[in-house]
Design a protein around this motif. Structure first.
Motif, PDB file in Angstrom:
ATOM      1  N   MET A  23       0.831  -1.217   0.000  1.00 21.76           N
ATOM      2  CA  MET A  23       0.000   0.000   0.000  1.00 21.76           C
ATOM      3  C   MET A  23       0.857   1.255   0.000  1.00 21.76           C
ATOM      4  O   MET A  23       0.517   2.244  -0.640  1.00 21.76           O
ATOM      5  CB  MET A  23      -0.917   0.023   1.220  1.00 21.76           C
ATOM      6  CG  MET A  23      -1.788  -1.196   1.264  1.00 21.76           C
ATOM      7  SD  MET A  23      -3.497  -0.877   1.536  1.00 21.76           S
ATOM      8  CE  MET A  23      -3.717   0.707   0.948  1.00 21.76           C
ATOM      9  N   VAL A  24       1.977   1.215   0.734  1.00 25.66           N
ATOM     10  CA  VAL A  24       2.875   2.372   0.748  1.00 25.66           C
ATOM     11  C   VAL A  24       3.396   2.627  -0.663  1.00 25.66           C
ATOM     12  O   VAL A  24       3.364   3.754  -1.163  1.00 25.66           O
ATOM     13  CB  VAL A  24       4.050   2.158   1.740  1.00 25.66           C
ATOM     14  CG1 VAL A  24       5.137   3.198   1.535  1.00 25.66           C
ATOM     15  CG2 VAL A  24       3.544   2.208   3.182  1.00 25.66           C
ATOM     16  N   LEU A  25       3.816   1.544  -1.329  1.00 23.80           N
ATOM     17  CA  LEU A  25       4.325   1.698  -2.697  1.00 23.80           C
ATOM     18  C   LEU A  25       3.240   2.225  -3.633  1.00 23.80           C
ATOM     19  O   LEU A  25       3.479   3.101  -4.452  1.00 23.80           O
ATOM     20  CB  LEU A  25       4.848   0.349  -3.216  1.00 23.80           C
ATOM     21  CG  LEU A  25       6.209  -0.075  -2.680  1.00 23.80           C
ATOM     22  CD1 LEU A  25       6.551  -1.479  -3.158  1.00 23.80           C
ATOM     23  CD2 LEU A  25       7.297   0.907  -3.113  1.00 23.80           C
ATOM     24  N   LYS A  26       2.036   1.704  -3.451  1.00 21.86           N
ATOM     25  CA  LYS A  26       0.909   2.133  -4.293  1.00 21.86           C
ATOM     26  C   LYS A  26       0.645   3.630  -4.090  1.00 21.86           C
ATOM     27  O   LYS A  26       0.505   4.390  -5.047  1.00 21.86           O
ATOM     28  CB  LYS A  26      -0.328   1.301  -3.911  1.00 21.86           C
ATOM     29  CG  LYS A  26      -1.381   1.241  -5.010  1.00 21.86           C
ATOM     30  CD  LYS A  26      -2.534   0.328  -4.620  1.00 21.86           C
ATOM     31  CE  LYS A  26      -3.720   1.146  -4.184  1.00 21.86           C
ATOM     32  NZ  LYS A  26      -4.798   0.352  -3.580  1.00 21.86           N
ATOM     33  N   HIS A  27       0.620   4.054  -2.831  1.00 22.74           N
ATOM     34  CA  HIS A  27       0.385   5.474  -2.529  1.00 22.74           C
ATOM     35  C   HIS A  27       1.493   6.351  -3.105  1.00 22.74           C
ATOM     36  O   HIS A  27       1.224   7.415  -3.648  1.00 22.74           O
ATOM     37  CB  HIS A  27       0.319   5.693  -1.013  1.00 22.74           C
ATOM     38  CG  HIS A  27      -0.952   5.196  -0.387  1.00 22.74           C
ATOM     39  ND1 HIS A  27      -2.172   5.268  -1.008  1.00 22.74           N
ATOM     40  CD2 HIS A  27      -1.198   4.645   0.824  1.00 22.74           C
ATOM     41  CE1 HIS A  27      -3.107   4.771  -0.219  1.00 22.74           C
ATOM     42  NE2 HIS A  27      -2.549   4.374   0.901  1.00 22.74           N
ATOM     43  N   LEU A  28       2.734   5.888  -2.957  1.00 23.07           N
ATOM     44  CA  LEU A  28       3.852   6.689  -3.472  1.00 23.07           C
ATOM     45  C   LEU A  28       3.753   6.815  -4.985  1.00 23.07           C
ATOM     46  O   LEU A  28       3.935   7.897  -5.549  1.00 23.07           O
ATOM     47  CB  LEU A  28       5.193   6.058  -3.077  1.00 23.07           C
ATOM     48  CG  LEU A  28       5.594   6.193  -1.598  1.00 23.07           C
ATOM     49  CD1 LEU A  28       6.825   5.346  -1.312  1.00 23.07           C
ATOM     50  CD2 LEU A  28       5.841   7.643  -1.203  1.00 23.07           C
TER      51      LEU A  28
END
Ligand code: B12
Length: 212
Positions: A23-28
């Motif tokens: 999710m962090v990667l997706k948000h970034l």
């Protein structure tokens, strides 16, 4: 979990490492500001702490949450890089003696470095003498003391006393940060400022040094 929380908050609270990192990667990738992602992670961490307090979670769960948080930070940190070419000031920072919590302090360090400050991060469980030695050697303008345990108030106070003894108190601004700090702590410790939020900390430190 509660429908009010973002998926990222829920994933951290449920200790789902893979999902948190995805999710962090997706948000970034989607361009979500690092600050917002950090806020979600912090909220998740607070909720993990509540579960630990109410004995729903064990210490091993706290450790797990902290590990996930660190891995997520590793993904976010490079994205914070706006790298300014100017010299903003020199700061010595660390978690005080007896306290091993460093997640919040590490966020503060990342934000300071990102904004062009020179940061000497002394880690955790730092005795007063070590803080003062590096402040002296590096002629730091700011000393940042982190403390998450209630007992941290004593070593914070001791550190400021050593600073006074060395005749450095009027040359160095002191800011304390961490979960339990408030105006009362600031007074007891003899610090110039306190905050429970790294972004506010950044604003206060810039204010100390008169930089933007
Ligand atoms: C993760 C965690 C751990 C991890 C720490 C891992 C690590 N590398 O840091 C582990 C599992 C190791 C741990 C251990 C312990 N923990 Co612990 N832990 C937590 C937890 C869940 C989250 C803390 C955290 O990281 N928060 C997220 C960060 C981002 O928030 P923050 O620290 O407040 O930082 C922000 C600001 O304060 C600020 N900031 C922070 N530092 C600084 C510095 C400066 C200069 C500035 C300007 C700003 C600033 O910026 C940050 C971002 O905005 C809290 C509960 C909670 N709700 O906070 C308990 C908590 C702090 N732990 C607690 C306890 C009791 C312990 C242990 C004693 C448990 C045990 N029985 O062994 C040990 C203590 C070991 C020690 N000597 O330190 C208690 C403390 C109780 C108290 N009143 O003292 C808490 C509150 C849990 C609880 N409710 O009981 N813990």
């Amino acid at each position: 979990m509660s429908g009010k929380n973002s998926e990222l908050v829920d994933a951290l609270v449920n200790l789902e490492e893979k999902r948190v990192l995805e999710m962090v990667l997706k948000h970034l990738d989607a361009g979500k500001p690092a600050r917002k992602i950090l806020n979600d992670l912090k909220k998740g961490m607070d909720m993990v702490g509540e579960k630990y307090s109410s004995k729903v979670y064990f210490l091993s769960d706290l450790v797990m949450a902290a590990e996930i948080f660190k891995l997520a930070m590793d993904l976010i940190e490079p994205k914070l890089e706006i790298s300014k070419e100017r010299e903003m000031g020199t700061i010595v920072i660390g978690t005080v003696k007896g306290d091993l919590h460093d997640i919040g302090k590490n966020i503060m360090v990342a934000l300071l470095k990102n904004d062009g400050f020179t940061v000497y991060d002394l880690g955790t469980d730092v005795p007063p003498e070590d803080f003062i030695r590096v402040v002296k050697r590096e002629k730091a303008q700011v000393l940042g003391l982190s403390g998450i345990l209630t007992m941290a108030v004593e070593p914070m106070k001791e550190t400021v006393e050593v600073l006074k003894k060395e005749g450095l108190r009027n040359k160095v601004k002191v800011i304390i940060g961490g979960l339990p700090v408030d105006e009362k702590w600031r007074e007891i410790v003899g610090a110039d400022a306190f905050t429970q939020d790294a972004y506010e900390g950044l604003r206060i430190i810039k204010g100390f040094l008169g930089v933007k």
